[in-house]
Design an enzyme around this catalytic site. Structure first.
Site, PDB file in Angstrom:
ATOM      1  N   ASP A   1       0.928  -1.185   0.115  1.00 29.24           N
ATOM      2  CA  ASP A   1      -0.023  -0.137  -0.121  1.00 29.24           C
ATOM      3  C   ASP A   1       0.767   1.198  -0.142  1.00 29.24           C
ATOM      4  O   ASP A   1       2.084   1.265   0.394  1.00 29.24           O
ATOM      5  CB  ASP A   1      -0.866  -0.101   1.321  1.00 29.24           C
TER       6      ASP A   1
ATOM      7  N   ASN B   1     -10.632  -2.583  -6.157  1.00 31.22           N
ATOM      8  CA  ASN B   1      -9.848  -1.847  -6.902  1.00 31.22           C
ATOM      9  C   ASN B   1     -10.368  -1.451  -8.216  1.00 31.22           C
ATOM     10  O   ASN B   1      -9.786  -0.636  -9.085  1.00 31.22           O
ATOM     11  CB  ASN B   1      -8.448  -2.476  -6.895  1.00 31.22           C
TER      12      ASN B   1
HETATM   13  C1  FPP Z   1      -1.500   0.048  -3.645  1.00 34.44           C
HETATM   14  O1  FPP Z   1      -1.010   1.439  -3.412  1.00 34.44           O
HETATM   15  C2  FPP Z   1      -1.068  -0.638  -4.485  1.00 34.44           C
HETATM   16  C3  FPP Z   1      -1.856  -1.283  -5.722  1.00 34.44           C
HETATM   17  C4  FPP Z   1      -3.341  -1.072  -5.413  1.00 34.44           C
HETATM   18  C5  FPP Z   1      -1.293  -1.857  -6.622  1.00 34.44           C
HETATM   19  C6  FPP Z   1       0.013  -2.694  -6.440  1.00 34.44           C
HETATM   20  C7  FPP Z   1       0.736  -3.145  -7.572  1.00 34.44           C
HETATM   21  C8  FPP Z   1       2.092  -2.913  -7.960  1.00 34.44           C
HETATM   22  C9  FPP Z   1       2.893  -2.700  -6.875  1.00 34.44           C
HETATM   23  C10 FPP Z   1       2.532  -3.071  -9.379  1.00 34.44           C
HETATM   24  C11 FPP Z   1       2.625  -4.362  -9.756  1.00 34.44           C
HETATM   25  C12 FPP Z   1       2.781  -5.703  -9.116  1.00 34.44           C
HETATM   26  C13 FPP Z   1       3.071  -6.664  -9.542  1.00 34.44           C
HETATM   27  C14 FPP Z   1       2.990  -7.792  -8.606  1.00 34.44           C
HETATM   28  C15 FPP Z   1       3.579  -7.069 -10.698  1.00 34.44           C
HETATM   29  P1  FPP Z   1      -2.252   2.494  -3.577  1.00 34.44           P
HETATM   30  O2  FPP Z   1      -2.563   2.756  -5.062  1.00 34.44           O
HETATM   31  O3  FPP Z   1      -3.618   2.105  -2.810  1.00 34.44           O
HETATM   32  O4  FPP Z   1      -1.531   3.701  -2.938  1.00 34.44           O
HETATM   33  P2  FPP Z   1      -2.272   4.804  -2.029  1.00 34.44           P
HETATM   34  O5  FPP Z   1      -3.160   4.125  -0.751  1.00 34.44           O
HETATM   35  O6  FPP Z   1      -1.296   5.547  -1.474  1.00 34.44           O
HETATM   36  O7  FPP Z   1      -3.341   5.614  -2.764  1.00 34.44           O
END
Ligand code: FPP
Length: 253
Positions: free
Chosen positions: A27, A75
């Site tokens: 996250d 998501n």
């Molecule tokens: C959460 O941060 C992250 C995600 C919903 C996506 C995770 C994806 C990756 C790390 C990239 C690809 C992964 C792989 C396995 C190749 P957020 O967007 O919720 O951050 P925020 O809470 O600060 O808005």
């Protein structure tokens, strides 16, 4: 604990009591990007570096299962350009990393509603899963379009079908039987769950499997995670006493 010691956790780890399975809620990609004055997708791209760091750290020290929450059922309600960018990033990353997984004997696995993924993402994923299926060093599971309540509900439906078709009988069913119907039936429950970015919640991740899991919440944002952080989390986990409802005296006798 993170601020007391910055380096050298790898040497402090007790290799005889490693967690067999570590689960991670990645996250803070969006907030990390915002701090740099960049669009959210920049955060996801840098999140991939942290995926690599975590995977390498776990494989190097001998963790057998690493499960990453990459995309939740919830998501899908993000802005469509972000969802599209994430799906494209997945295709690109899997395509780029599959050789490294193969070279390092790491098996790729996925849980979640894979049918809801765009065809290209699903195809790339299934290809990599097939290619790496005989690898034995570590299993890297991506939770994609995953929701634990959906997983548990599906498990109950399958169980009901088996009862109806007389494959099982009501008397045979025990609380432990539920595991056989979960998508993680071949994976041990995680001993350790890590969530980055200071949020202290579980967000519909592995609800059945984390009944006795130790949680570590860190303020670090996911793209900031390096190998040393993973070692420090494992070290912190090893300082805890897991009592499973018993007393400390019972555990230590
Ligand atoms: C959460 O941060 C992250 C995600 C919903 C996506 C995770 C994806 C990756 C790390 C990239 C690809 C992964 C792989 C396995 C190749 P957020 O967007 O919720 O951050 P925020 O809470 O600060 O808005």
């Amino acid at each position: 604990m993170e601020s007391i010691k910055q380096e050298g956790y790898k040497d402090l780890i007790d290799y005889n009591s490693l967690p067999e399975h570590i689960a991670v809620i990645m996250d803070g990609n969006g907030r990390w990007a915002k701090k740099q004055g960049k669009p959210r997708v920049f955060g996801h791209k840098n999140g991939v570096k942290a995926v690599r760091e975590a995977t390498e750290a776990c494989a190097e020290i001998g963790v057998k299962y690493l499960t990453l929450y990459a995309f939740s059922t919830e998501n899908w309600s993000r802005p469509s350009f972000e969802v599209t960018a994430l799906m494209e990033l997945l295709v690109l990353t899997i395509g780029r990393e599959v050789k490294t997984l193969q070279k390092n004997n790491i098996r790729l696995n996925a849980i979640g509603n894979l049918n809801s993924l765009p065809a290209k993402t699903r195809a790339e994923l299934l290809k990599a899963i097939e290619l790496t299926k005989n690898n034995t060093r570590m299993t890297l599971t991506l939770a994609l379009s995953y929701g634990a309540r959906e997983e548990i509900f599906e498990a109950f439906l399958k169980m009901a079908q088996d009862l109806q078709n007389e494959k099982i009988s009501l008397q045979d069913l025990k609380p432990e039987s539920v595991k056989n119907y979960l998508q993680t039936h071949q994976i041990p429950d995680p001993e350790l769950l890590i969530r980055t970015s200071g949020e202290c919640r579980v967000s519909n991740f592995l609800l059945w499997q984390i009944a006795y899991t130790e949680f570590i919440f860190t303020d670090k944002l996911w793209p900031e995670i390096e190998k040393e952080d993973i070692y420090s989390f494992i070290y912190q986990y090893q300082q805890r006493e897991r009592r499973f409802g018993k007393t400390s005296e019972q555990i230590n006798s």
